[in-house]
Design a protein around this motif. Structure first.
Motif, mmCIF file in Angstrom:
data_model
loop_
_atom_site.group_PDB
_atom_site.id
_atom_site.type_symbol
_atom_site.label_atom_id
_atom_site.label_comp_id
_atom_site.label_asym_id
_atom_site.label_seq_id
_atom_site.Cartn_x
_atom_site.Cartn_y
_atom_site.Cartn_z
ATOM 1 N N ASP A 186 0.851 -1.200 0.000
ATOM 2 C CA ASP A 186 0.000 0.000 0.000
ATOM 3 C C ASP A 186 0.875 1.236 0.000
ATOM 4 O O ASP A 186 1.870 1.278 0.733
ATOM 5 N N VAL A 187 0.504 2.220 -0.777
ATOM 6 C CA VAL A 187 1.278 3.470 -0.794
ATOM 7 C C VAL A 187 0.332 4.640 -0.543
ATOM 8 O O VAL A 187 -0.666 4.800 -1.250
ATOM 9 N N HIS A 188 0.640 5.415 0.478
ATOM 10 C CA HIS A 188 -0.168 6.591 0.821
ATOM 11 C C HIS A 188 0.705 7.832 0.744
ATOM 12 O O HIS A 188 1.809 7.843 1.287
ATOM 13 N N PHE A 189 0.192 8.858 0.095
ATOM 14 C CA PHE A 189 0.962 10.095 -0.045
ATOM 15 C C PHE A 189 0.427 11.175 0.889
ATOM 16 O O PHE A 189 -0.791 11.337 1.018
ATOM 17 N N VAL A 190 1.340 11.895 1.516
ATOM 18 C CA VAL A 190 0.952 13.072 2.296
ATOM 19 C C VAL A 190 0.446 14.123 1.302
ATOM 20 O O VAL A 190 1.083 14.367 0.289
ATOM 21 N N GLN A 191 -0.718 14.671 1.585
ATOM 22 C CA GLN A 191 -1.286 15.685 0.691
ATOM 23 C C GLN A 191 -0.772 17.055 1.117
ATOM 24 O O GLN A 191 -1.063 17.502 2.223
ATOM 25 N N ASN A 192 0.003 17.687 0.287
ATOM 26 C CA ASN A 192 0.435 19.052 0.587
ATOM 27 C C ASN A 192 0.715 19.791 -0.723
ATOM 28 O O ASN A 192 0.543 19.228 -1.806
ATOM 29 N N GLU A 193 1.120 21.030 -0.605
ATOM 30 C CA GLU A 193 1.353 21.838 -1.808
ATOM 31 C C GLU A 193 2.818 22.235 -1.927
ATOM 32 O O GLU A 193 3.165 23.270 -2.498
ATOM 33 N N ILE A 194 3.675 21.398 -1.382
ATOM 34 C CA ILE A 194 5.113 21.646 -1.457
ATOM 35 C C ILE A 194 5.608 21.202 -2.833
ATOM 36 O O ILE A 194 5.140 20.189 -3.377
ATOM 37 N N ASP A 195 6.548 21.953 -3.397
ATOM 38 C CA ASP A 195 7.092 21.589 -4.717
ATOM 39 C C ASP A 195 7.557 20.128 -4.704
ATOM 40 O O ASP A 195 8.134 19.661 -3.729
ATOM 41 N N PRO A 196 7.320 19.424 -5.807
ATOM 42 C CA PRO A 196 7.555 17.973 -5.799
ATOM 43 C C PRO A 196 9.036 17.587 -5.697
ATOM 44 O O PRO A 196 9.904 18.288 -6.204
#
Lengths: 750, 152
Positions: free
Chosen positions: A700-710
């Motif tokens: 399973d892969v979960h990503f932190v949701q944010n608006e920081i440059d990738p």
């Protein structure tokens, strides 16, 4: 919306625009050399208009986006163009993607390395799309005689709402191509993204599943010869003599000769690592015939004497490498590491008074971790096509850092860089191995000698025994605990052959009052190189295994223990040079705790956790083992990842899944050992690779949701797996694993 | 050198090669069918998997002399338009990373489903353990095989 000056990458836009002559763009030299990426559903336009180096627009509205970097499985050929398409505001279905040519004037950092493609490409890719969009809007404004501010775009259509006029991009492309490059452009608000953050399928998927020629090894040209090399059988050896009498008359054999890969006087750059300066080349009509000659040839080797090698490191600093003589053996390596660690470590960082803290400790925990050399084992063996004539050199194949190889090749061939054309094919795996390109130089020299196009192919054995390994490492961690079970000091003593894995300013630096980090190295004549997440790929597992053991000693939950340390690093950091963001590292630990339902005990579930920061991204993992009989089976690995804005979520998840499998495989089985300089494994019957039945049943892969440059995804999910696996194995079996590979210590899996 | 009459992807072909030449190199060097990949040359990685009379076979260990008169299918001939259920499932799950091993994986998987249309997890693992994916796409490969099994 955000305004951004185009100046930082203006050179490339201006260059392309000047080249295009401001109008109809046909026969742009590099475009004709590329295979058009035909997609069944799209009809090809009658004319293309070049807007900038990253894109051209067809008269029917179809857009071709150039993917600047080579593709080696990171899915960059899809994800990078997605960023351009987003800012251009075009429907993804109307996009064709082509591999851009190597052109350091037009593109920056066209290479694979350090998980930096998305991070470092982010601004220029966005600007490429946004600049084109602005020029299209300006073209429409001029055509319709309306203010540019009133022109909006929507999925490849320009609208002027007040007059009701609209046109697709293709209708304005000719006019747009003639406009000057705007001084500044507007970038979209993140909330307005339609493509970024949505999963898009691999643009080469259909070609891969139907077996189309995509890889360097698939290269064919009329009149092409096949070449192979024979390199010394052992590190520490050089060529003595060749008896090719019987081989020359074998069917299909054209020539046998020795060649010098690099001249001694050439000052090497970082990626000019080359294990064997002189090799024997066998050239013939077909692969099988050359393979047979290779088996039959009689070559004698002899030991070389020690020498030094001047080298300019990638960072610009000059290094002198000492290459010792001798035939090295793995058991001696282990003894040498233990000896050097004890005798001559160099202090790299000190906080507080670690000696006093250890003196006053009521308990000290000390553990030593080791890991072997690793071979990259890209599934596509090293190969390159070369056609060298008196004036120019054309090369084609899989290569991570073509722009850094050009100079070396130019110096060796005596052909100016501008007459060297290195074409980038898809890579059948890289993982660092294809940053080094001695085989490319070999291919070029063979072609030069034969005066014919040549494809050089390494056999699997040549590839696996040819050097450029992940270094061998050792790290000793010590923890001081006071009477109340507080962690008062950490001491790290880490080194390797020939490179240290230490990152002194990463966690747990900053989180512990008294801290000492020391480093050391041991010289070797076995060549090493970048391997997926260099240094981190060992030190993460050692550190995360050790912290697990310390957490157990102080009777704390391993996630809670790490979060406590990070709380200190966040609120009252020790020292000033800590190069990680404690808040983001805590964030992935908290996310993985939630997503893995950590703390909900099940009788046959054995869980290990690890978290690590490297290559600008943050990752935490929980690995679940179950015992089937006495066999541990990896049931599930839950990943929490903070890589900022996620461009292509399913592709990013795929990379994380692959890194988890790769990490488990290398932790359990990965190992290259040496006896008298000879690599003891030379193919997959002896070098064990993880197989499907040994891979986790679920990832399973979960990503932190944010608006920081990738930031990147190629490497960061790889290093922590080693720790998560070791910690879960301890829970399942009661045994801690300190030396990789874990297998061979009475452990099987799957 | 000798002439060999082969049937590859339903088409009759003649090649002039030494009798011990593995089919891998006949396909790649002599017939320009390069979808079949070289990985190890010792049948230890599965990258060169083809179908010999429908059975998954490592072409690096199949001499051309043993292939004469038999039906051989390479990845290029698995389907006319690249729409074999296994290929479609591969696209649906977006399986590949570097992609180099995937033709071999697809040939092993399609042969498995031909012989066993509804394999269990253990049967999938057993049939696929000979195919290495260095990028580690195994969980997606397994999921794609299950999807293809439902379609077939």
């Amino acid at each position: 919306m955000r305004l951004i000056k185009t100046s930082c990458n203006r050179r490339s836009f201006l260059k392309a625009s000047a080249l295009s002559g401001g109008g109809l763009m046909l026969g742009f030299s590099w475009l004709t050399s590329c295979q058009p990426a035909t997609q069944d559903a799209l009809s090809m336009p009658e004319a293309w208009f070049d807007i900038n180096a990253y894109l051209k627009i067809g008269d029917n509205g179809i857009v071709t986006i150039m993917s600047p970097n080579p593709e080696g499985g990171q899915n960059i050929k899809t994800s990078m163009p997605m960023i351009v398409a987003e800012e251009l505001d075009i429907d993804w279905k109307d996009v064709l993607v082509e591999q851009a040519p190597l052109n350091t004037e037009l593109y920056t950092r066209q290479f694979i390395g350090g998980s930096q493609a998305i991070r470092r490409g982010w601004e220029s890719l966005r600007m490429a799309g946004a600049t084109a969009r602005k020029m299209l809007r300006q073209a429409a404004a001029q055509t319709w005689q309306v203010p540019v501010e009133d022109i909006i775009t929507e999925g490849g259509i320009l609208h002027h709402k007040p007059s009701g006029k609209s046109a697709h991009y293709g209708e304005m492309a000719a006019a747009a191509a003639g406009l000057p490059v705007p001084e500044e452009v507007e970038l979209k608000d993140i909330d307005d993204f339609k493509i970024i953050g949505t999963s898009r399928k691999n643009v080469d998927g259909k070609k891969i599943v139907t077996g189309q020629p995509l890889f360097g090894i698939d290269t064919y040209q009329e009149g092409m010869l096949t070449a192979m090399i024979v390199h010394p059988a052992a590190f520490g050896m050089k060529l003595k003599s060749v008896d090719d009498a019987g081989v020359r008359s074998m069917p299909g054999i054209r020539d046998v000769f020795t060649l010098k890969v690099l001249n001694e006087e050439y000052e090497r750059q970082h990626f000019d690592t080359c294990a064997f300066l002189q090799v024997v080349a066998i050239v013939g009509d077909s692969t099988w015939e050359v393979m047979n000659a290779k088996k039959a040839i009689d070559i004698q080797w002899e030991p070389f004497t020690a020498y030094t090698e001047e080298r300019t490191h990638y960072s610009g600093t000059k290094q002198t490498l000492i290459i010792p003589a001798g035939l090295e053996t793995t058991s001696e390596h282990l003894a040498l590491m233990a000896e050097t660690a004890a005798e001559s470590p160099q202090e790299v960082r000190r906080d507080g008074n670690p000696e006093a803290a250890f003196r006053n400790a009521s308990r000290v925990i000390e553990r030593t971790y080791t890991a072997p050399f690793l071979a990259h084992n890209c599934m596509e063996p090293m190969n390159f096509f070369a056609h060298v004539t008196a004036e120019k050199a054309t090369l084609k194949g899989p290569l991570q850092k073509a722009e850094l190889t050009e100079q070396t090749l130019s110096a060796r061939l005596g052909i100016p860089v501008e007459n060297i054309d290195i074409q980038m094919t898809r890579l059948g795996g890289g993982y660092g191995r294809r940053s080094y390109a001695n085989w490319l130089i070999e291919a070029a020299l063979i072609s030069q000698k034969m005066n014919a196009p040549v494809k050089l192919v390494y056999t699997r054995e040549d590839d696996m025994t040819g050097g450029i390994y992940r270094p061998m490492y050792q790290a000793t961690y010590r923890a001081a605990l006071d009477a109340d079970n507080n962690l008062t000091a950490i001491h790290i003593n880490a080194g390797g052959i020939p490179e240290s894995p230490l990152y002194a300013n990463r966690f747990p630096a900053g989180a512990v009052e008294n801290y000492l980090a020391e480093s050391w190295t041991v010289n070797t004549n076995i060549t090493i190189g970048s391997f997926r997440a260099p240094r981190s790929n060992f030190i993460a597992g050692a550190e995360q295994s050790f912290l697990d053991e310390v957490a157990e000693a102080v009777v704390k939950d391993p996630i809670a223990f790490r979060l406590e340390l990070l709380e200190r690093a966040r609120t009252n950091p020790v020292g000033e040079d800590n190069d990680y963001d404690a808040t983001r590292l805590s964030g992935v630990l908290e996310l993985v705790r939630e997503k893995s339902a950590w703390g909900q005990e099940q009788s046959n579930l054995h869980r290990g956790v690890a978290a690590y920061f490297c290559h600008n991204s943050y990752v935490a993992q929980v690995l679940d083992l179950v015992l089937e009989g006495d066999q541990p089976v990896v049931q599930k690995v839950t990943n929490a990842v903070d890589c900022g804005i996620v461009i292509n979520p399913d592709a990013a998840a795929n990379l994380a899944e692959g890194a988890v499998v790769d990490g488990i495989g290398n932790a359990l089985f990965g190992e290259m050992t040496f006896k008298e300089g000879i690599p003891e494994k030379n193919n997959f019957h002896t070098y064990r690779m993880i197989r499907m039945s040994e891979a986790p049943k679920e990832i399973d892969v979960h990503f932190v949701q944010n608006e920081i440059d990738p930031t990147g995804m190629g490497e960061p999910t790889f290093p922590p797996v080693f720790g998560a696996l070791a910690n879960a194995l301890y829970k399942a079996t009661g045994a801690r694993h300190y030396s990789q590979p874990f297998l061979g210590k009475e452990l099987n899996l799957g | 050198m000798a002439l060999f009459n082969l049937t590859i992807n339903g088409k009759k072909q003649q090649v002039d090669v030494g009798p011990s030449t593995p089919m891998l190199w006949v396909l790649r060097d002599h017939l320009n069918l390069v979808g079949t990949k070289y990985g190890c040359g010792i049948a230890a990685c599965g990258a060169c998997t083809i179908h010999l009379e429908g059975t998954a076979t490592r072409s690096c260990q199949l001499p051309v002399s043993a292939a004469e008169g038999k039906n051989i299918t390479s990845i290029e001939g698995l389907s006319e338009n690249g729409d074999h259920p296994v290929q479609q499932a591969w696209l649906e799950h977006d399986v590949p990373q570097c992609g180099y091993c995937q033709a071999g994986q697809i040939m092993s998987a399609s042969a498995l489903l031909e012989a066993n249309p509804n394999p269990s997890d253990a049967e999938i693992e057993n049939a696929m353990d000979g195919n290495i994916c260095r990028c580690g796409t195994y969980t997606r490969i397994k999921a794609a095989i299950k999807t293809a099994a439902q379609v077939k």
